[in-house]
Design an enzyme around this catalytic site. Structure first.
Site: not given
Ligand SMILES: Nc1nc2c(ncn2[C@@H]2O[C@H](COP(=O)(O)O)[C@@H](O)[C@H]2O)c(=O)[nH]1
Ligand SMILES: [Mg+2]
Length: 522
Positions: A40, A38
């Site tokens: 983030d 993953d």
């Molecule tokens: N639309 C939303 N996007 C969100 C939220 N919380 C996190 N995020 C986004 O998801 C990805 C996470 O990526 P990963 O690598 O952990 O799969 C990242 O782009 C965040 O900005 C939300 O509440 N709403």
């Molecule tokens: Mg993540």
């Protein structure tokens, strides 16, 4: 190279606990064909003091300017350390909860106010039939660090509503929905991502070991890939910062905009190939041959589902894949339960949890001592109570012997039986004396129980003043700890801790212990 036993490796390299990889379910890295990440909060560790503020300030601005919240809300201040993962939001009641592994609520706050044990039990410790399940839609678990902003803002607004009921007339549940919507928008409209793109170093921790770790996996014969919910443009910003302009070279495959957990559940989600110029092209991937052909054109995809991924990786079974992620539900629980993937959970909090454990050994020793003292008194109490009920029975027999018909009963006993019985009965004041000793022991038990509670509180507060240890509630494992145990094959504080292990390492789980396994030998 032969398989390395991780316990030997850890011992010989003296890996400190705070950077070790812990094993719940045995896993032989040698049998893993593909290692996926993953992005983030897994490859990219964000700085909460700066990164969370983007969502927090952005959400507050939306709440006040477009959702009807009073201007005073703009003065609220974010506390990046006030909440922790694993907590559960009770949307309807405006509460935040910490549960133990039996789903018993051990700590509860209404907004910013800690609930008394009586308040907490009146709501949550009702009968089995009426106890809440702590599941959606009424409850939401903080499964990822992204949601810490929601928790903070929700609790602050609940308290604000309580203090200013005329200014905020919406229900707690509506407040939760507004907070969620406001934060959600910040993730989509550029409030967060544009700021990170301008100055990634301010928001993302750099880690030189990342490149080493990814290279070691590749050299160890693994396919290395990413499945992230972030879209390609943001993925490029983050990984360019972490790995340089040629970041793509570290990976065999990158899936962006994956929409986890849908990616792991929905076999109909379409996949697109991301062309070099960033535009999207429909991709038809039915067989591994389709995957091989497409990979020659570009390694970057958007969307899709696990079937596409397996075909692209030429993977015969989910058990040949290790997925590394931070989201308890979307990355870990679903991938393991639904697809049989092996999982490594990233728990950055583990580092501090272990360091605090080290620094507070004296508090742990005080807890152990308090338990032992109370157990000794409870053993004595039990002994006295058994003795008392025995005496009561004996008194009844004595009354029988001395009362009407007693003589006849006594005559029925042999001389020896009669002597033995009378000796056992003891002096007539024995019952009263026993009662006194029992009352004394009960007093001691009460005193020691409260001393134990105080020792436990002192220990927990050393970890976090409000919520205590992440992995424990009182002496029990927390619900979070239980989920880690159940769903994560491995867990560690940081993704680059993997660099300490050879690509054919066998991680072995410690032997399971039942309470009777811990009992001293008879
Ligand atoms: N639309 C939303 N996007 C969100 C939220 N919380 C996190 N995020 C986004 O998801 C990805 C996470 O990526 P990963 O690598 O952990 O799969 C990242 O782009 C965040 O900005 C939300 O509440 N709403
Ligand atoms: Mg993540």
């Amino acid at each position: 190279m032969t398989a390395t036993d991780v316990s030997e490796a850890a011992a010989s390299a003296a890996i400190p606990a705070s950077t070790n990889v812990f094993c719940n379910r045995a896993l032989n890295l040698g049998g893993i064909q593909a290692v996926g990440f993953d992005m983030d909060y897994t490859l990219a560790e964000y700085v909460p003091e700066t990164f969370d503020l983007l969502a927090y300030d952005g959400a507050i601005e939306k709440l006040v300017n477009t959702m009807g919240y009073p201007a005073a809300v703009l003065d609220l201040v974010y506390d990046p350390h006030a909440y922790m993962r694993g907590l559960v939001i009770d949307k309807k009641r405006g509460n935040l909860l910490k549960l133990d592994r039996h789903k018993y609520v051990k700590v509860a706050y209404h907004g910013l106010k800690r609930m008394t044990p009586e308040e907490r039990k009146a709501i949550y410790a009702t009968s089995f039939e009426t106890a809440p399940a702590f599941t959606p839609p009424d409850f939401s678990t903080i499964d990822t660090a992204f949601l810490l902003v929601d928790a903070c803002l929700f609790c602050q607004l609940v308290s604000y509503k309580d203090d200013h009921p005329d200014e905020v007339t919406k229900s707690y549940e509506q407040i939760y929905r507004d907070v969620r919507r406001a934060v959600d928008l910040c993730h989509c409209d550029g409030v967060i991502k544009d700021a990170v793109a301008v100055n990634p170093a301010k928001y993302i921790r750099s880690d030189p070991a990342l490149a080493t770790m990814l290279t070691a996996l590749k050299q160890g014969g693994k396919q290395v890939f990413i499945v992230t919910n972030s879209l390609y443009d943001y993925t490029d910003v983050v990984l360019r910062h972490l790995l340089g302009a040629s970041w793509l070279d570290y990976f065999d495959l990158v899936v962006c905009g994956a929409r986890k957990p849908g990616f792991l559940l929905d076999p109909y989600l379409p996949i697109f190939q991301v062309r070099q110029d960033g535009s999207l092209e429909n991709a038809e991937i039915i067989s591994p041959q389709d995957g091989a052909r497409l990979l020659q054109r570009s390694r970057v995809f958007q969307g899709g589902n696990w079937q596409h991924l397996h075909a692209l990786l030429q993977l015969a079974s989910g058990s040949g894949l290790l997925y590394v992620g931070d989201h308890m539900y979307s990355d870990i629980l679903r991938s393991k339960r639904t697809l049989g993937w092996r999982t490594l959970l990233i728990v950055p909090e583990l580092r501090d949890e272990l360091l605090t454990a080290e620094e507070t050994r004296h508090l742990a020793a005080a807890v152990d001592e308090a338990y032992a003292e109370r157990a000794a008194v409870e053993a004595r109490l039990q002994h006295l109570e058994i003795r008392r009920s025995q005496l009561e029975i004996d008194s009844e027999v004595e009354a029988l012997l001395e009362g009407d018909g007693g003589a006849a009963k006594a005559e029925a006993l042999s001389e020896e039986e009669r002597a033995e019985l009378l000796e056992r009965l003891g002096p007539p004041h024995a019952l009263a004396e026993l009662d006194e000793r029992i009352a004394e022991a009960r007093d001691q038990q009460r005193v020691l129980s409260s001393a134990l509670n105080e020792a436990l509180c002192r220990q927990h507060e050393a970890y976090h003043p409000a919520w205590g240890r992440l992995f424990k509630t009182g002496a029990q494992n927390s619900r979070w700890a239980q989920q880690v145990q159940e769903y994560a094959c491995l867990y560690t504080s940081h993704v680059t801790n993997l660099v300490q292990f050879a690509p054919d390492t066998s991680f072995r789980a410690l032997s399971d212990l039942m309470p009777h396994d811990r009992a001293p030998p008879a």
